[in-house]
Motif scaffolding. Structure first.
Motif, PDB file in Angstrom:
ATOM      1  N   MET A   1       0.840  -1.173   0.000  1.00 20.10           N
ATOM      2  CA  MET A   1       0.000   0.000   0.000  1.00 20.10           C
ATOM      3  C   MET A   1       0.891   1.244   0.000  1.00 20.10           C
ATOM      4  N   LEU A   2       0.497   2.221  -0.771  1.00 21.24           N
ATOM      5  CA  LEU A   2       1.230   3.486  -0.854  1.00 21.24           C
ATOM      6  C   LEU A   2       0.875   4.342   0.351  1.00 21.24           C
ATOM      7  N   LEU A   3       1.875   4.689   1.169  1.00 17.67           N
ATOM      8  CA  LEU A   3       1.635   5.488   2.372  1.00 17.67           C
ATOM      9  C   LEU A   3       1.914   6.960   2.159  1.00 17.67           C
ATOM     10  N   SER A   4       2.957   7.257   1.373  1.00 19.85           N
ATOM     11  CA  SER A   4       3.292   8.648   1.108  1.00 19.85           C
ATOM     12  C   SER A   4       3.964   8.744  -0.256  1.00 19.85           C
ATOM     13  N   LEU A   5       3.931   9.943  -0.810  1.00 22.01           N
ATOM     14  CA  LEU A   5       4.519  10.196  -2.126  1.00 22.01           C
ATOM     15  C   LEU A   5       5.239  11.525  -2.073  1.00 22.01           C
ATOM     16  N   HIS A   6       6.500  11.534  -2.471  1.00 24.02           N
ATOM     17  CA  HIS A   6       7.294  12.763  -2.558  1.00 24.02           C
ATOM     18  C   HIS A   6       7.535  13.019  -4.036  1.00 24.02           C
ATOM     19  N   ILE A   7       7.074  14.149  -4.539  1.00 30.24           N
ATOM     20  CA  ILE A   7       7.237  14.508  -5.939  1.00 30.24           C
ATOM     21  C   ILE A   7       8.141  15.728  -6.009  1.00 30.24           C
ATOM     22  N   GLU A   8       9.116  15.662  -6.916  1.00 27.37           N
ATOM     23  CA  GLU A   8      10.051  16.771  -7.068  1.00 27.37           C
ATOM     24  C   GLU A   8      10.408  16.921  -8.542  1.00 27.37           C
ATOM     25  N   ASN A   9      10.340  18.151  -9.019  1.00 26.08           N
ATOM     26  CA  ASN A   9      10.742  18.509 -10.383  1.00 26.08           C
ATOM     27  C   ASN A   9       9.976  17.759 -11.471  1.00 26.08           C
ATOM     28  N   ILE A  10       8.677  17.664 -11.319  1.00 27.19           N
ATOM     29  CA  ILE A  10       7.812  17.076 -12.339  1.00 27.19           C
ATOM     30  C   ILE A  10       6.840  18.156 -12.804  1.00 27.19           C
ATOM     31  N   ALA A  11       6.841  18.460 -14.097  1.00 30.39           N
ATOM     32  CA  ALA A  11       5.943  19.454 -14.696  1.00 30.39           C
ATOM     33  C   ALA A  11       6.024  20.759 -13.908  1.00 30.39           C
ATOM     34  N   VAL A  12       4.907  21.263 -13.410  1.00 31.18           N
ATOM     35  CA  VAL A  12       4.902  22.535 -12.679  1.00 31.18           C
ATOM     36  C   VAL A  12       5.138  22.359 -11.179  1.00 31.18           C
ATOM     37  N   ILE A  13       5.261  21.115 -10.720  1.00 31.17           N
ATOM     38  CA  ILE A  13       5.480  20.853  -9.294  1.00 31.17           C
ATOM     39  C   ILE A  13       6.965  20.910  -8.991  1.00 31.17           C
ATOM     40  N   GLU A  14       7.358  21.894  -8.162  1.00 32.12           N
ATOM     41  CA  GLU A  14       8.755  21.985  -7.751  1.00 32.12           C
ATOM     42  C   GLU A  14       9.065  20.943  -6.683  1.00 32.12           C
ATOM     43  N   LYS A  15       8.196  20.872  -5.649  1.00 31.57           N
ATOM     44  CA  LYS A  15       8.373  19.880  -4.592  1.00 31.57           C
ATOM     45  C   LYS A  15       7.079  19.778  -3.789  1.00 31.57           C
ATOM     46  N   ASP A  17       4.827  16.830  -0.930  1.00 32.41           N
ATOM     47  CA  ASP A  17       4.673  15.551  -0.231  1.00 32.41           C
ATOM     48  C   ASP A  17       3.186  15.288  -0.045  1.00 32.41           C
ATOM     49  N   ILE A  18       2.769  14.052  -0.311  1.00 35.23           N
ATOM     50  CA  ILE A  18       1.381  13.653  -0.151  1.00 35.23           C
ATOM     51  C   ILE A  18       1.351  12.443   0.772  1.00 35.23           C
ATOM     52  N   ALA A  19       0.534  12.518   1.813  1.00 34.44           N
ATOM     53  CA  ALA A  19       0.368  11.386   2.735  1.00 34.44           C
ATOM     54  C   ALA A  19      -1.003  10.762   2.496  1.00 34.44           C
ATOM     55  N   PHE A  20      -1.030   9.452   2.323  1.00 34.18           N
ATOM     56  CA  PHE A  20      -2.270   8.723   2.112  1.00 34.18           C
ATOM     57  C   PHE A  20      -2.661   8.015   3.396  1.00 34.18           C
ATOM     58  N   GLY A  23      -7.612   3.115   4.017  1.00 38.20           N
ATOM     59  CA  GLY A  23      -8.929   3.113   3.381  1.00 38.20           C
ATOM     60  C   GLY A  23      -8.915   3.764   2.011  1.00 38.20           C
ATOM     61  N   PHE A  24     -10.008   4.397   1.673  1.00 37.49           N
ATOM     62  CA  PHE A  24     -10.252   4.963   0.352  1.00 37.49           C
ATOM     63  C   PHE A  24      -9.717   6.389   0.279  1.00 37.49           C
ATOM     64  N   ASN A  25      -8.811   6.668  -0.667  1.00 40.29           N
ATOM     65  CA  ASN A  25      -8.254   8.000  -0.883  1.00 40.29           C
ATOM     66  C   ASN A  25      -8.690   8.494  -2.254  1.00 40.29           C
TER      67      ASN A  25
END
Length: 57
Positions: A1-15, A17-20, A23-25
């Motif tokens: 199961m995905l608990l968190s996601l760190h995105i950096e330097n993708i499209a317009v997102i500089e940085k 963090d997303i916490a899941f 249950g249903f997200n």
């Protein structure tokens, strides 16, 4: 199961963090809010082909 996601330097997102939680997200928002960018980042981590245009310099 995905608990968190760190995105950096993708499209317009500089940085970001997303916490899941357990249950249903759901990703919601207006047009242009970046939902597709988040899905593209998840797909890239899972090995799907990604366009070079999506990666920031």
């Amino acid at each position: 199961m995905l608990l968190s996601l760190h995105i950096e330097n993708i499209a317009v997102i500089e940085k970001t963090d997303i916490a899941f939680g357990p249950g249903f997200n759901v990703l919601t928002g207006e047009t242009g809010a970046g939902k597709s960018i988040i899905i593209d980042a998840i797909n890239a981590v899972l090995g799907e082909r990604t366009s070079r245009d999506v990666i920031r310099t």
